[in-house]
Write a protein that holds these residues in place. Structure first.
Motif, PDB file in Angstrom:
ATOM      1  N   VAL A 146      -9.404   2.352   0.387  1.00 62.38           N
ATOM      2  CA  VAL A 146      -9.803   2.452  -1.017  1.00 62.38           C
ATOM      3  C   VAL A 146      -9.813   3.908  -1.487  1.00 62.38           C
ATOM      4  CG1 VAL A 146     -11.693   2.040  -2.640  1.00 62.38           C
ATOM      5  CG2 VAL A 146     -11.101   0.293  -0.933  1.00 62.38           C
ATOM      6  N   GLU A 147     -10.314   4.805  -0.643  1.00 57.72           N
ATOM      7  CA  GLU A 147     -10.352   6.221  -1.029  1.00 57.72           C
ATOM      8  C   GLU A 147      -8.940   6.776  -1.240  1.00 57.72           C
ATOM      9  OE1 GLU A 147     -12.636   8.512   1.757  1.00 57.72           O
ATOM     10  OE2 GLU A 147     -14.368   7.174   1.594  1.00 57.72           O
ATOM     11  N   ALA A 148      -7.994   6.325  -0.434  1.00 57.42           N
ATOM     12  CA  ALA A 148      -6.628   6.844  -0.533  1.00 57.42           C
ATOM     13  C   ALA A 148      -5.867   6.262  -1.722  1.00 57.42           C
ATOM     14  CB  ALA A 148      -5.866   6.547   0.759  1.00 57.42           C
ATOM     15  N   LEU A 149      -6.221   5.044  -2.143  1.00 55.22           N
ATOM     16  CA  LEU A 149      -5.366   4.322  -3.094  1.00 55.22           C
ATOM     17  C   LEU A 149      -6.056   3.946  -4.400  1.00 55.22           C
ATOM     18  CD1 LEU A 149      -3.764   1.921  -0.463  1.00 55.22           C
ATOM     19  CD2 LEU A 149      -2.689   3.912  -1.484  1.00 55.22           C
ATOM     20  N   SER A 150      -7.321   4.293  -4.565  1.00 56.96           N
ATOM     21  CA  SER A 150      -8.074   3.846  -5.732  1.00 56.96           C
ATOM     22  C   SER A 150      -7.800   4.689  -6.976  1.00 56.96           C
ATOM     23  CB  SER A 150      -9.574   3.890  -5.431  1.00 56.96           C
ATOM     24  OG  SER A 150     -10.321   3.519  -6.572  1.00 56.96           O
ATOM     25  N   THR A 151      -7.686   4.006  -8.107  1.00 57.67           N
ATOM     26  CA  THR A 151      -7.690   4.648  -9.428  1.00 57.67           C
ATOM     27  C   THR A 151      -8.623   3.840 -10.312  1.00 57.67           C
ATOM     28  OG1 THR A 151      -5.779   3.326 -10.131  1.00 57.67           O
ATOM     29  CG2 THR A 151      -5.334   5.531  -9.252  1.00 57.67           C
ATOM     30  N   ASN A 152      -9.181   4.470 -11.312  1.00 59.93           N
ATOM     31  CA  ASN A 152     -10.148   3.765 -12.149  1.00 59.93           C
ATOM     32  C   ASN A 152     -10.023   4.196 -13.613  1.00 59.93           C
ATOM     33  OD1 ASN A 152     -12.269   1.992 -12.684  1.00 59.93           O
ATOM     34  ND2 ASN A 152     -13.816   3.595 -12.437  1.00 59.93           N
TER      35      ASN A 152
ATOM     36  N   ASP B 146     -11.603  -5.264  -5.533  1.00 58.73           N
ATOM     37  CA  ASP B 146     -10.445  -5.099  -6.421  1.00 58.73           C
ATOM     38  C   ASP B 146      -9.259  -4.710  -5.540  1.00 58.73           C
ATOM     39  OD1 ASP B 146     -11.793  -5.703  -8.777  1.00 58.73           O
ATOM     40  OD2 ASP B 146     -12.340  -3.619  -9.165  1.00 58.73           O
ATOM     41  N   PHE B 147      -8.387  -5.664  -5.278  1.00 63.32           N
ATOM     42  CA  PHE B 147      -7.308  -5.419  -4.317  1.00 63.32           C
ATOM     43  C   PHE B 147      -6.259  -4.427  -4.821  1.00 63.32           C
ATOM     44  CE2 PHE B 147      -8.416  -9.538  -2.045  1.00 63.32           C
ATOM     45  CZ  PHE B 147      -8.780  -8.901  -0.867  1.00 63.32           C
ATOM     46  N   LYS B 148      -6.319  -4.044  -6.082  1.00 64.84           N
ATOM     47  CA  LYS B 148      -5.441  -2.984  -6.578  1.00 64.84           C
ATOM     48  C   LYS B 148      -5.647  -1.691  -5.780  1.00 64.84           C
ATOM     49  CE  LYS B 148      -8.607  -1.174 -10.122  1.00 64.84           C
ATOM     50  NZ  LYS B 148      -8.812   0.138  -9.507  1.00 64.84           N
ATOM     51  N   ASP B 149      -6.848  -1.538  -5.212  1.00 63.46           N
ATOM     52  CA  ASP B 149      -7.185  -0.322  -4.468  1.00 63.46           C
ATOM     53  C   ASP B 149      -6.839  -0.432  -2.980  1.00 63.46           C
ATOM     54  OD1 ASP B 149      -8.228   0.730  -6.833  1.00 63.46           O
ATOM     55  OD2 ASP B 149     -10.213  -0.104  -6.447  1.00 63.46           O
ATOM     56  N   TRP B 150      -6.145  -1.501  -2.596  1.00 66.34           N
ATOM     57  CA  TRP B 150      -5.756  -1.712  -1.203  1.00 66.34           C
ATOM     58  C   TRP B 150      -4.236  -1.719  -1.050  1.00 66.34           C
ATOM     59  CZ3 TRP B 150      -9.178  -4.865   2.488  1.00 66.34           C
ATOM     60  CH2 TRP B 150     -10.520  -4.845   2.085  1.00 66.34           C
ATOM     61  N   GLN B 151      -3.521  -1.340  -2.100  1.00 66.76           N
ATOM     62  CA  GLN B 151      -2.059  -1.481  -2.100  1.00 66.76           C
ATOM     63  C   GLN B 151      -1.424  -0.404  -2.966  1.00 66.76           C
ATOM     64  OE1 GLN B 151      -1.384  -5.371  -3.908  1.00 66.76           O
ATOM     65  NE2 GLN B 151      -1.472  -4.495  -5.940  1.00 66.76           N
ATOM     66  N   ILE B 152      -0.074  -0.337  -2.940  1.00 59.82           N
ATOM     67  CA  ILE B 152       0.647   0.663  -3.730  1.00 59.82           C
ATOM     68  C   ILE B 152       0.718   0.304  -5.212  1.00 59.82           C
ATOM     69  CG2 ILE B 152       2.838   1.881  -4.022  1.00 59.82           C
ATOM     70  CD1 ILE B 152       1.261   2.663  -1.501  1.00 59.82           C
ATOM     71  N   PRO B 153       1.228  -0.879  -5.576  1.00 55.42           N
ATOM     72  CA  PRO B 153       1.314  -1.191  -7.013  1.00 55.42           C
ATOM     73  C   PRO B 153      -0.023  -1.603  -7.586  1.00 55.42           C
ATOM     74  CG  PRO B 153       2.169  -3.030  -5.742  1.00 55.42           C
ATOM     75  CD  PRO B 153       1.827  -1.949  -4.748  1.00 55.42           C
ATOM     76  N   LEU B 154      -0.110  -1.664  -8.910  1.00 56.68           N
ATOM     77  CA  LEU B 154      -1.292  -2.223  -9.561  1.00 56.68           C
ATOM     78  C   LEU B 154      -1.198  -3.747  -9.536  1.00 56.68           C
ATOM     79  CD1 LEU B 154      -3.872  -1.976 -11.281  1.00 56.68           C
ATOM     80  CD2 LEU B 154      -2.391  -1.935 -13.308  1.00 56.68           C
ATOM     81  N   GLY B 155      -0.074  -4.272  -9.999  1.00 58.72           N
ATOM     82  CA  GLY B 155       0.078  -5.719 -10.113  1.00 58.72           C
ATOM     83  C   GLY B 155       0.201  -6.402  -8.763  1.00 58.72           C
ATOM     84  N   ARG B 156      -0.255  -7.638  -8.722  1.00 56.01           N
ATOM     85  CA  ARG B 156      -0.127  -8.439  -7.499  1.00 56.01           C
ATOM     86  C   ARG B 156      -0.135  -9.920  -7.858  1.00 56.01           C
ATOM     87  NH1 ARG B 156      -4.221  -9.440  -3.944  1.00 56.01           N
ATOM     88  NH2 ARG B 156      -3.152  -8.070  -2.462  1.00 56.01           N
ATOM     89  N   ARG B 157       0.606 -10.707  -7.058  1.00 56.89           N
ATOM     90  CA  ARG B 157       0.716 -12.140  -7.306  1.00 56.89           C
ATOM     91  C   ARG B 157      -0.388 -12.906  -6.570  1.00 56.89           C
ATOM     92  NH1 ARG B 157       4.925 -14.917  -5.630  1.00 56.89           N
ATOM     93  NH2 ARG B 157       5.423 -13.594  -3.860  1.00 56.89           N
TER      94      ARG B 157
END
Length: 498
Positions: free
Chosen positions: A336-342, A358-369
């Motif tokens: 989360v620290e490496a990939l989080s934006t708010n 919020d899984f947006k903070d666990w991955q590269i893109p914002l969007g997810r299916r």
């Protein structure tokens, strides 16, 4: 009314409204029938597409139509123009690379995900998408008997990535930032990554993206006497040399089921090395992780308790349609620290209260299916026992193929089979000085050009090796036997023309 039964728009075309329930019912039924017919006739197609590069440009117009076309015309084009350019990964005679499983349950999950069509970057965007993913990843962690630290009620947890390439990238970024926090941001040029020469090339790409200096990517030669698993002593030696040069070892990647030979790296020893040097330890079990739900193969994960992250692809060998790569981390805070934006437009009450994931903070893109739907449906509609039987059947078929190879003195099994991959080759004449490369390439090319099977190759210790990976959902013993007969016949032709 046109041939599809859908009212036309009064100008010779037809009117397909963006999301009309009755049109969807009609068109959806026709599409399901089309797909069912495809699977019913899949064995009639060449497994490997036989088209030449650029074939489709000659068959399709160079601009999109101004007026709507009919579904009938579209189906005709799929049959006549698209299917000839498809390599049929679901064919029972597909034995190349590693499998990419589809299934009725996985397909239904994809349909439902497409129907909801949510963009589930945060909990509030569809609470069920986030919460089902958390639950199902816990289910699978328990199936694999992963340590409790990887469960959602611990500091860690699981998340679905698109591919293992994405999984290794996000944990590399987390490891990088964790190390830079300790050693200072200017230490980037000193960070060193360690992997076997059998590790998937996705790690090298991840290093390129993460800014790891190319000269600091250490490729340690695997031990051919240990089925091409990496030797811990070689990793220790490489680390010692780098430490004496003032570099900072920070990441080790181990593999359970390497791409070339399905080798299993020594996890306990590599985990000890990583812990001894405060390094991030990642395990890539993209292919073979699925087999480890069977008790008799679970020992291949011994040592996972020392890992910081673990990954397997449900879309490879677990009846879950592509894409669905499962990643667990022991401490999610680093991810989360490496990939989080708010940004302001994403702020909401639940997220601000830190009461949700919020899984947006666990991955590269914002969007997810909504990918957890298909994973949930696969586990529900098949059950663990049937999934275990499915894996065992493929391993038994690979063992059968291995015995067939061993029964023909013209061939050799190059490295011991562990799961459902058999590495073999046609032995070259003693006079041949290139190690049988051309001979085995010609054998592979002849088999693939026949359209009857598709196999792929690798190179192990300088030998050009053929790979026979069993894992397509429809494969039976008859398909393995037919593949072997084809290979024998083509070998006979080659030896006759030598």
């Amino acid at each position: 009314m046109d041939g599809s039964g859908t009212s036309d728009g009064g100008d010779g075309g037809w009117s397909l409204r963006p999301m009309d329930a009755e049109q969807l019912r009609e068109c959806g039924h026709r599409m399901v029938d089309f797909i069912a017919d495809y699977y019913k006739s899949i064995e009639s197609f060449p497994v490997l597409s036989q088209v030449q590069p650029g074939y489709l440009k000659e068959l399709l117009p160079d601009s999109a139509p101004n007026r709507p076309d009919t579904l009938d015309a579209l189906f005709d084009d799929i049959r006549e123009k698209i299917i000839p350019g498809v390599t049929h990964w679901q064919s029972p005679s597909y034995f190349a690379y590693y499998p990419s499983n589809s299934s009725t349950a996985g397909f239904l999950g994809e349909m439902l995900s497409a129907a909801f069509n949510i963009v589930g970057f945060s909990w509030i965007t569809s609470p069920a998408a986030t919460e089902l993913e958390v639950i199902v990843l816990d289910w699978f962690a328990k199936m694999l008997k992963l340590p409790s630290q990887f469960l959602s009620d611990a500091p860690g947890g699981g998340v679905i990535q698109g591919t293992a390439s994405e999984a290794v990238l996000v944990v590399l970024l987390a490891a990088r930032d964790r190390t830079l926090k300790k050693h200072g941001k200017k230490s980037l040029e000193k960070l060193v990554v360690y992997a076997s020469d059998q590790t998937h090339s996705a790690l090298q790409k991840a290093c390129q993206i993460a800014g790891i200096f190319p000269e600091n990517f250490r490729v340690v030669k695997a031990d051919c006497s240990k089925n091409y698993a990496v030797a811990p002593e070689a990793v220790t030696e490489a680390i010692s040399i780098d430490l004496s040069s003032g570099l900072i070892p920070f990441f080790i990647c181990a593999t359970v089921g390497t791409t070339s030979s399905s080798a299993v790296d020594p996890l306990p020893e590599l985990g000890n090395i990583a812990q001894g040097h405060d390094m991030w330890f990642h395990i890539d079990a993209a292919y073979a992780g699925s087999a480890c739900i069977c008790p008799e193969y679970r020992h291949h994960l011994d040592g996972v308790e020392k890992a910081d992250s673990f990954n397997m692809n449900a879309h490879k060998w677990f009846l879950t349609n592509f894409d669905c790569s499962l990643l667990w981390v022991k401490d999610r805070s680093y991810l989360v620290e490496a990939l989080s934006t708010n940004p302001e437009f994403l702020k909401n009450k639940a997220s601000q209260a830190n009461s949700v994931v919020d899984f947006k903070d666990w991955q590269i893109p914002l969007g997810r299916r909504f990918r957890s739907l298909k994973l949930w449906m696969v586990s529900r509609l098949y059950g663990v026992e049937n999934l275990q039987s499915y894996i065992r059947k493929h391993i038994q078929l690979a063992e059968h193929f291995e015995q067939l190879v061993l029964s023909d003195s013209r061939f050799e099994v190059v490295t011991p089979r562990l799961f459902s991959l058999v590495c073999f080759r046609l032995l070259p004449p003693t006079s041949e000085d290139e190690g049988g490369r051309q001979l085995n390439y010609d054998l592979m090319d002849a088999a693939n050009s026949s359209g009857k099977i598709f196999i792929s190759h690798t190179v192990l210790a300088g030998k050009f090796v053929l790979r026979f990976a069993v894992g397509a959902p429809l494969t039976e013993e008859q398909h393995v036997d037919a593949a072997w007969k084809l290979l024998q016949d083509e070998a006979t032709k080659l030896s006759g023309s030598a």
